[in-house]
Design a protein around this motif. Sequence first.
Motif, PDB file in Angstrom:
ATOM      1  N   GLN A 158      -7.972  -0.637 -14.643  1.00 19.62           N
ATOM      2  CA  GLN A 158      -6.432  -0.705 -14.342  1.00 19.62           C
ATOM      3  C   GLN A 158      -6.319  -1.892 -13.124  1.00 19.62           C
ATOM      4  O   GLN A 158      -7.396  -2.419 -13.109  1.00 19.62           O
ATOM      5  N   ARG A 159      -5.276  -2.028 -12.602  1.00 19.22           N
ATOM      6  CA  ARG A 159      -4.781  -2.818 -11.782  1.00 19.22           C
ATOM      7  C   ARG A 159      -5.987  -2.565 -10.375  1.00 19.22           C
ATOM      8  O   ARG A 159      -6.022  -1.565 -10.173  1.00 19.22           O
ATOM      9  N   ALA A 160      -6.525  -3.826  -9.628  1.00 19.30           N
ATOM     10  CA  ALA A 160      -7.379  -3.380  -8.616  1.00 19.30           C
ATOM     11  C   ALA A 160      -6.837  -2.619  -7.602  1.00 19.30           C
ATOM     12  O   ALA A 160      -5.696  -2.649  -7.154  1.00 19.30           O
ATOM     13  N   ASP A 161      -7.682  -1.801  -7.243  1.00 11.57           N
ATOM     14  CA  ASP A 161      -7.547  -0.812  -6.127  1.00 11.57           C
ATOM     15  C   ASP A 161      -7.515  -1.722  -4.831  1.00 11.57           C
ATOM     16  O   ASP A 161      -7.985  -2.931  -4.668  1.00 11.57           O
ATOM     17  N   PRO A 162      -7.125  -1.106  -3.651  1.00 10.11           N
ATOM     18  CA  PRO A 162      -7.152  -1.848  -2.654  1.00 10.11           C
ATOM     19  C   PRO A 162      -8.556  -2.108  -2.292  1.00 10.11           C
ATOM     20  O   PRO A 162      -9.447  -1.333  -2.428  1.00 10.11           O
ATOM     21  N   CYS A 167     -15.378  -5.185   2.506  1.00  8.88           N
ATOM     22  CA  CYS A 167     -15.101  -6.248   1.896  1.00  8.88           C
ATOM     23  C   CYS A 167     -14.101  -7.313   2.843  1.00  8.88           C
ATOM     24  O   CYS A 167     -13.612  -8.330   2.417  1.00  8.88           O
ATOM     25  N   LEU A 168     -13.512  -6.606   4.199  1.00  8.34           N
ATOM     26  CA  LEU A 168     -12.557  -7.194   4.852  1.00  8.34           C
ATOM     27  C   LEU A 168     -12.861  -8.186   5.632  1.00  8.34           C
ATOM     28  O   LEU A 168     -12.064  -9.083   6.460  1.00  8.34           O
ATOM     29  N   THR A 169     -14.199  -8.594   5.862  1.00 11.07           N
ATOM     30  CA  THR A 169     -14.633  -9.661   6.773  1.00 11.07           C
ATOM     31  C   THR A 169     -15.618 -10.553   6.293  1.00 11.07           C
ATOM     32  O   THR A 169     -16.586 -10.132   5.312  1.00 11.07           O
ATOM     33  N   GLY A 170     -15.407 -11.737   6.440  1.00 11.36           N
ATOM     34  CA  GLY A 170     -16.544 -12.688   5.764  1.00 11.36           C
ATOM     35  C   GLY A 170     -15.982 -13.169   4.360  1.00 11.36           C
ATOM     36  O   GLY A 170     -15.034 -12.792   3.896  1.00 11.36           O
ATOM     37  N   ARG A 171     -17.137 -13.967   3.663  1.00 10.65           N
ATOM     38  CA  ARG A 171     -17.028 -14.416   2.364  1.00 10.65           C
ATOM     39  C   ARG A 171     -17.665 -13.168   1.459  1.00 10.65           C
ATOM     40  O   ARG A 171     -19.102 -13.075   1.511  1.00 10.65           O
ATOM     41  N   VAL A 172     -16.939 -12.656   0.551  1.00 14.16           N
ATOM     42  CA  VAL A 172     -17.463 -11.250  -0.196  1.00 14.16           C
ATOM     43  C   VAL A 172     -17.082 -11.391  -1.656  1.00 14.16           C
ATOM     44  O   VAL A 172     -15.819 -11.760  -1.934  1.00 14.16           O
ATOM     45  N   LEU A 173     -18.025 -11.115  -2.401  1.00 15.15           N
ATOM     46  CA  LEU A 173     -17.574 -10.738  -3.771  1.00 15.15           C
ATOM     47  C   LEU A 173     -17.466  -9.270  -3.775  1.00 15.15           C
ATOM     48  O   LEU A 173     -18.601  -8.470  -3.854  1.00 15.15           O
ATOM     49  N   CYS A 174     -16.219  -8.753  -3.872  1.00 17.98           N
ATOM     50  CA  CYS A 174     -15.933  -7.553  -3.714  1.00 17.98           C
ATOM     51  C   CYS A 174     -15.613  -6.912  -5.151  1.00 17.98           C
ATOM     52  O   CYS A 174     -14.709  -7.094  -5.892  1.00 17.98           O
ATOM     53  N   ARG A 180     -12.757  -1.668 -12.406  1.00 16.78           N
ATOM     54  CA  ARG A 180     -13.669  -3.006 -13.202  1.00 16.78           C
ATOM     55  C   ARG A 180     -12.937  -4.379 -12.885  1.00 16.78           C
ATOM     56  O   ARG A 180     -12.537  -5.126 -13.756  1.00 16.78           O
ATOM     57  N   THR A 181     -12.819  -4.531 -11.560  1.00 17.60           N
ATOM     58  CA  THR A 181     -12.635  -5.649 -10.903  1.00 17.60           C
ATOM     59  C   THR A 181     -13.377  -6.371  -9.985  1.00 17.60           C
ATOM     60  O   THR A 181     -14.161  -5.666  -9.320  1.00 17.60           O
ATOM     61  N   LEU A 182     -13.490  -7.398  -9.862  1.00 16.16           N
ATOM     62  CA  LEU A 182     -14.133  -8.349  -8.944  1.00 16.16           C
ATOM     63  C   LEU A 182     -12.998  -9.322  -8.364  1.00 16.16           C
ATOM     64  O   LEU A 182     -12.145  -9.986  -8.703  1.00 16.16           O
ATOM     65  N   ARG A 183     -13.004  -9.129  -7.050  1.00 17.95           N
ATOM     66  CA  ARG A 183     -12.396  -9.782  -6.045  1.00 17.95           C
ATOM     67  C   ARG A 183     -13.194 -10.908  -5.249  1.00 17.95           C
ATOM     68  O   ARG A 183     -14.026 -10.574  -4.813  1.00 17.95           O
ATOM     69  N   TRP A 184     -12.604 -12.018  -5.232  1.00 23.05           N
ATOM     70  CA  TRP A 184     -13.410 -12.952  -4.292  1.00 23.05           C
ATOM     71  C   TRP A 184     -12.473 -13.188  -3.225  1.00 23.05           C
ATOM     72  O   TRP A 184     -11.324 -13.412  -3.145  1.00 23.05           O
ATOM     73  N   MET A 185     -12.900 -12.614  -2.032  1.00 21.61           N
ATOM     74  CA  MET A 185     -12.296 -12.475  -0.642  1.00 21.61           C
ATOM     75  C   MET A 185     -12.950 -13.396   0.385  1.00 21.61           C
ATOM     76  O   MET A 185     -14.261 -13.498   0.556  1.00 21.61           O
ATOM     77  N   VAL A 280     -22.095  -9.372  -1.076  1.00 21.61           N
ATOM     78  CA  VAL A 280     -21.523  -8.775  -2.360  1.00 21.61           C
ATOM     79  C   VAL A 280     -21.586  -7.276  -2.063  1.00 21.61           C
ATOM     80  O   VAL A 280     -22.555  -6.602  -1.588  1.00 21.61           O
ATOM     81  N   VAL A 281     -20.404  -6.509  -2.404  1.00 17.71           N
ATOM     82  CA  VAL A 281     -20.114  -5.204  -2.350  1.00 17.71           C
ATOM     83  C   VAL A 281     -19.788  -4.496  -3.648  1.00 17.71           C
ATOM     84  O   VAL A 281     -18.786  -5.133  -4.269  1.00 17.71           O
ATOM     85  N   VAL A 282     -20.692  -3.762  -4.188  1.00 20.21           N
ATOM     86  CA  VAL A 282     -20.300  -2.956  -5.336  1.00 20.21           C
ATOM     87  C   VAL A 282     -20.111  -1.365  -4.869  1.00 20.21           C
ATOM     88  O   VAL A 282     -20.953  -0.935  -4.258  1.00 20.21           O
ATOM     89  N   SER A 283     -18.762  -1.099  -5.131  1.00 21.12           N
ATOM     90  CA  SER A 283     -18.351   0.313  -4.829  1.00 21.12           C
ATOM     91  C   SER A 283     -17.875   0.904  -5.972  1.00 21.12           C
ATOM     92  O   SER A 283     -17.650   0.230  -7.011  1.00 21.12           O
ATOM     93  N   TRP A 284     -17.859   2.342  -5.988  1.00 14.79           N
ATOM     94  CA  TRP A 284     -17.331   2.999  -6.932  1.00 14.79           C
ATOM     95  C   TRP A 284     -15.715   3.246  -6.905  1.00 14.79           C
ATOM     96  O   TRP A 284     -15.010   3.649  -5.985  1.00 14.79           O
TER      97      TRP A 284
END
Length: 284
Positions: A158-162, A167-174, A180-185, A280-284
Amino acid sequence: MGRAFVAGLVVVAALTGCSVQTPEGEGKRRSPVHIELPGGTPSPGRTPGGDDGRPDPAPRPDDDKPRTAPAPAPPRVLWSRGDTGRDVRELQARLRQVAWLFEGPTGTYGEQTEQAVSGFQGKRGLPRTGKTDTVTWQRLLRMTREPGRWDLYLMGGQRADPPDARCLTGRVLCIDKTSRTLRWMVDGRTVSTMAVRFGSRGTPTREGVFSVYWKSRDHVSTLYDSPMPYAMFFSGGQAVHFSADFAARGYAGASHGCVNVRDEAAIAELYAQVRNGDKVVVSW
């Protein structure tokens, strides 16, 4: 009068359709005696109609028309386009089991779900309404198993959750397994978002906080002998990489634990921006 004479009167009366009085029944009228003439024509003394002597009713104009039973009421619609909720998610999970839906479950009855239901209905000789009615639902239930949490949510999209707080600091593959989304933050700002696919139940994608330790532009798996272009390794042999299978088959398949991306242009751009050591943060 002699008996022969009386008998003669009876015969004459029968031929004329009249009644006859006899000495024993003086004053009584006998019922007319009917004789069928050749060809089935009733004798003049016969009155058309039933046994009670009444005439047949005049035929109605529609008497000769075939009688049809009233059409049965259509089955009740359970869900249709625009509906949302857990029941819709289960419908989508069951449609995935019979290979009529490859996206989702999302919990939203959209165009793809409507098309999947219509295809399922047509294959089984049901009206192709695209709406899930009681008949369609019962047929689907008989063909599928009860979906578990994995089917309803891990394989869901579905649309990416918050984003995860990590993931809110630095350079992160969230990476979010639920949506089922990957955010580059970068420093809490989302630069790009893309759809991803994960490992199967037997080879799940690991969860936790990692970092990119190796990038390989044209990598080929030595274990599975399969291409892994734009690979960014973060945990053992698990990496974020482009998957031609994901691009071709969608969520009908799964990886061996890697994070698959199906948009080659998007991951090529991501690969150019990510550095070794990025989180890299992989979360449920």
